[in-house]
Design a protein around this motif. Structure first.
Motif, PDB file in Angstrom:
ATOM      1  N   ARG A  55    -115.758   1.827 -57.212  1.00 40.92           N
ATOM      2  CA  ARG A  55    -116.235   1.195 -58.228  1.00 40.92           C
ATOM      3  C   ARG A  55    -115.628   1.322 -59.558  1.00 40.92           C
ATOM      4  NH1 ARG A  55    -122.259   1.215 -60.236  1.00 40.92           N
ATOM      5  NH2 ARG A  55    -122.532  -0.308 -58.697  1.00 40.92           N
ATOM      6  N   THR A  56    -114.402   2.531 -59.483  1.00 40.77           N
ATOM      7  CA  THR A  56    -113.693   2.599 -60.722  1.00 40.77           C
ATOM      8  C   THR A  56    -112.550   1.768 -60.842  1.00 40.77           C
ATOM      9  OG1 THR A  56    -114.477   4.862 -60.940  1.00 40.77           O
ATOM     10  CG2 THR A  56    -112.651   4.335 -61.777  1.00 40.77           C
ATOM     11  N   TRP A  57    -111.955   1.388 -59.728  1.00 40.06           N
ATOM     12  CA  TRP A  57    -110.776   0.439 -59.570  1.00 40.06           C
ATOM     13  C   TRP A  57    -110.761  -0.834 -60.594  1.00 40.06           C
ATOM     14  CZ3 TRP A  57    -105.921   1.138 -58.724  1.00 40.06           C
ATOM     15  CH2 TRP A  57    -105.228  -0.074 -58.643  1.00 40.06           C
ATOM     16  N   PRO A  58    -111.824  -1.499 -60.548  1.00 44.41           N
ATOM     17  CA  PRO A  58    -111.957  -2.499 -61.598  1.00 44.41           C
ATOM     18  C   PRO A  58    -112.269  -2.192 -62.970  1.00 44.41           C
ATOM     19  CG  PRO A  58    -113.917  -2.786 -59.838  1.00 44.41           C
ATOM     20  CD  PRO A  58    -113.140  -1.582 -59.542  1.00 44.41           C
ATOM     21  N   ILE A  59    -113.010  -1.183 -62.982  1.00 46.14           N
ATOM     22  CA  ILE A  59    -113.255  -0.780 -64.536  1.00 46.14           C
ATOM     23  C   ILE A  59    -112.027  -0.236 -65.109  1.00 46.14           C
ATOM     24  CG2 ILE A  59    -114.517   1.099 -65.735  1.00 46.14           C
ATOM     25  CD1 ILE A  59    -116.867   0.796 -63.548  1.00 46.14           C
ATOM     26  N   ALA A  60    -111.224   0.584 -64.325  1.00 50.82           N
ATOM     27  CA  ALA A  60    -110.052   1.035 -64.981  1.00 50.82           C
ATOM     28  C   ALA A  60    -109.053  -0.253 -65.237  1.00 50.82           C
ATOM     29  CB  ALA A  60    -109.451   1.878 -63.762  1.00 50.82           C
ATOM     30  N   GLY A  61    -109.220  -1.186 -64.456  1.00 49.96           N
ATOM     31  CA  GLY A  61    -108.466  -2.533 -64.628  1.00 49.96           C
ATOM     32  C   GLY A  61    -108.732  -3.159 -66.087  1.00 49.96           C
ATOM     33  N   ARG A  62    -110.001  -3.027 -66.253  1.00 49.24           N
ATOM     34  CA  ARG A  62    -110.672  -3.668 -67.579  1.00 49.24           C
ATOM     35  C   ARG A  62    -110.128  -2.644 -68.783  1.00 49.24           C
ATOM     36  NH1 ARG A  62    -114.502  -5.386 -63.835  1.00 49.24           N
ATOM     37  NH2 ARG A  62    -115.944  -3.384 -64.416  1.00 49.24           N
ATOM     38  N   LEU A  63    -110.203  -1.401 -68.417  1.00 43.61           N
ATOM     39  CA  LEU A  63    -109.850  -0.554 -69.554  1.00 43.61           C
ATOM     40  C   LEU A  63    -108.169  -0.639 -69.979  1.00 43.61           C
ATOM     41  CD1 LEU A  63    -111.552   2.815 -68.558  1.00 43.61           C
ATOM     42  CD2 LEU A  63    -111.644   1.534 -70.602  1.00 43.61           C
ATOM     43  N   ARG A  64    -107.355  -0.886 -68.896  1.00 45.62           N
ATOM     44  CA  ARG A  64    -106.023  -0.935 -69.318  1.00 45.62           C
ATOM     45  C   ARG A  64    -105.531  -2.145 -70.223  1.00 45.62           C
ATOM     46  NH1 ARG A  64    -103.102   1.977 -65.949  1.00 45.62           N
ATOM     47  NH2 ARG A  64    -101.091   0.804 -66.080  1.00 45.62           N
ATOM     48  N   VAL A  65    -106.361  -3.193 -70.570  1.00 44.41           N
ATOM     49  CA  VAL A  65    -105.942  -4.061 -71.602  1.00 44.41           C
ATOM     50  C   VAL A  65    -106.351  -3.696 -72.948  1.00 44.41           C
ATOM     51  CG1 VAL A  65    -106.151  -5.938 -69.820  1.00 44.41           C
ATOM     52  CG2 VAL A  65    -108.057  -5.429 -71.264  1.00 44.41           C
ATOM     53  N   ALA A  66    -107.342  -2.603 -72.957  1.00 40.26           N
ATOM     54  CA  ALA A  66    -107.607  -2.401 -74.369  1.00 40.26           C
ATOM     55  C   ALA A  66    -106.644  -1.367 -74.963  1.00 40.26           C
ATOM     56  CB  ALA A  66    -109.007  -1.708 -74.458  1.00 40.26           C
ATOM     57  N   PRO A  67    -106.493  -1.592 -76.553  1.00 45.14           N
ATOM     58  CA  PRO A  67    -105.483  -0.464 -76.960  1.00 45.14           C
ATOM     59  C   PRO A  67    -105.922   0.987 -76.592  1.00 45.14           C
ATOM     60  CG  PRO A  67    -106.157  -1.962 -78.598  1.00 45.14           C
ATOM     61  CD  PRO A  67    -107.040  -2.278 -77.387  1.00 45.14           C
ATOM     62  N   LEU A  68    -105.100   1.795 -76.393  1.00 44.41           N
ATOM     63  CA  LEU A  68    -105.531   3.115 -75.756  1.00 44.41           C
ATOM     64  C   LEU A  68    -106.132   3.284 -74.510  1.00 44.41           C
ATOM     65  CD1 LEU A  68    -106.155   4.986 -79.380  1.00 44.41           C
ATOM     66  CD2 LEU A  68    -104.066   4.784 -78.183  1.00 44.41           C
ATOM     67  N   GLY A  69    -106.521   2.119 -74.053  1.00 46.95           N
ATOM     68  CA  GLY A  69    -107.258   2.322 -72.858  1.00 46.95           C
ATOM     69  C   GLY A  69    -106.439   2.387 -71.571  1.00 46.95           C
ATOM     70  N   ARG A  70    -105.018   2.321 -71.570  1.00 53.09           N
ATOM     71  CA  ARG A  70    -104.249   2.735 -70.440  1.00 53.09           C
ATOM     72  C   ARG A  70    -104.458   4.426 -69.977  1.00 53.09           C
ATOM     73  NH1 ARG A  70     -98.878   0.153 -69.655  1.00 53.09           N
ATOM     74  NH2 ARG A  70     -99.478  -0.155 -67.396  1.00 53.09           N
ATOM     75  N   THR A  71    -104.317   4.932 -71.056  1.00 52.29           N
ATOM     76  CA  THR A  71    -104.759   6.573 -70.764  1.00 52.29           C
ATOM     77  C   THR A  71    -105.997   6.839 -70.269  1.00 52.29           C
ATOM     78  OG1 THR A  71    -103.141   6.882 -72.793  1.00 52.29           O
ATOM     79  CG2 THR A  71    -104.632   8.914 -71.941  1.00 52.29           C
ATOM     80  N   VAL A  72    -106.951   6.248 -70.929  1.00 53.82           N
ATOM     81  CA  VAL A  72    -108.352   6.442 -70.094  1.00 53.82           C
ATOM     82  C   VAL A  72    -108.495   5.926 -68.965  1.00 53.82           C
ATOM     83  CG1 VAL A  72    -110.673   5.801 -70.627  1.00 53.82           C
ATOM     84  CG2 VAL A  72    -109.335   6.499 -72.693  1.00 53.82           C
ATOM     85  N   ALA A  73    -107.903   4.730 -68.677  1.00 54.06           N
ATOM     86  CA  ALA A  73    -107.991   4.146 -67.368  1.00 54.06           C
ATOM     87  C   ALA A  73    -107.397   5.148 -66.077  1.00 54.06           C
ATOM     88  CB  ALA A  73    -107.423   2.785 -67.191  1.00 54.06           C
ATOM     89  N   ASP A  74    -106.088   5.523 -66.709  1.00 53.37           N
ATOM     90  CA  ASP A  74    -105.428   6.232 -65.653  1.00 53.37           C
ATOM     91  C   ASP A  74    -106.201   7.518 -65.488  1.00 53.37           C
ATOM     92  OD1 ASP A  74    -103.570   4.276 -65.773  1.00 53.37           O
ATOM     93  OD2 ASP A  74    -101.989   5.538 -67.065  1.00 53.37           O
TER      94      ASP A  74
END
Length: 144
Positions: free
Chosen positions: A38-57
């Motif tokens: 379930r985290t895979w698509p959530i991480a994908g949505r996070l990556r587009v936000a500023p600072l979201g890449r770090t949280v997603a990873d």
């Protein structure tokens, strides 16, 4: 502990040769695998936000570590070894909960509430598994 219809539907998609592995008897493992999927698509949505890449990873790494550590611990023959890996899984579960809290700042609560609930259930199951393994350890004498 009863699993949600969503988890049950996901479990039905798992190939029989995979679900026949004895580790699938552990509800904590099944919930952790579902949380990782379930985290895979959530991480994908996070990556587009500023600072979201770090949280997603970080969210992806910590969430996928949970079933990996449970599986490795389940495969160990001694209680101390199993305990160590189940404790790693507990640490990753708690870390994942923290990263989901950070994700909550970016994503709507409807997207993170259910994964958080499943991770809390996984945490509770791991706490019971850890207590069980600790009970198998030899007792040290109170006085030397």
């Amino acid at each position: 502990m009863k699993t949600s219809a969503e988890v049950e539907a996901w479990l039905a998609t798992i190939p029989t040769d995979e679900s026949a592995d004895p580790v699938w008897r552990l509800q904590a493992y099944r919930l952790a695998r579902f949380a990782a999927a379930r985290t895979w698509p959530i991480a994908g949505r996070l990556r587009v936000a500023p600072l979201g890449r770090t949280v997603a990873d970080q969210l992806w790494r910590s969430t996928t570590a949970i079933p990996s550590d449970i599986a490795e611990g389940f495969s160990r023959s001694s209680a101390p070894d199993r305990l160590r890996f189940f404790e790693y899984a507990l640490g990753s579960t708690r870390e994942s909960l923290c990263w989901y809290a950070a994700a909550h700042l970016v994503l709507p609560s409807t997207q993170v509430t259910s994964p958080i609930s499943e991770l809390r259930s996984t945490r509770n199951l791991l706490l019971k598994m850890i207590a069980s393994q600790r009970a198998r350890l030899p007792r040290k004498p109170a006085f030397g």
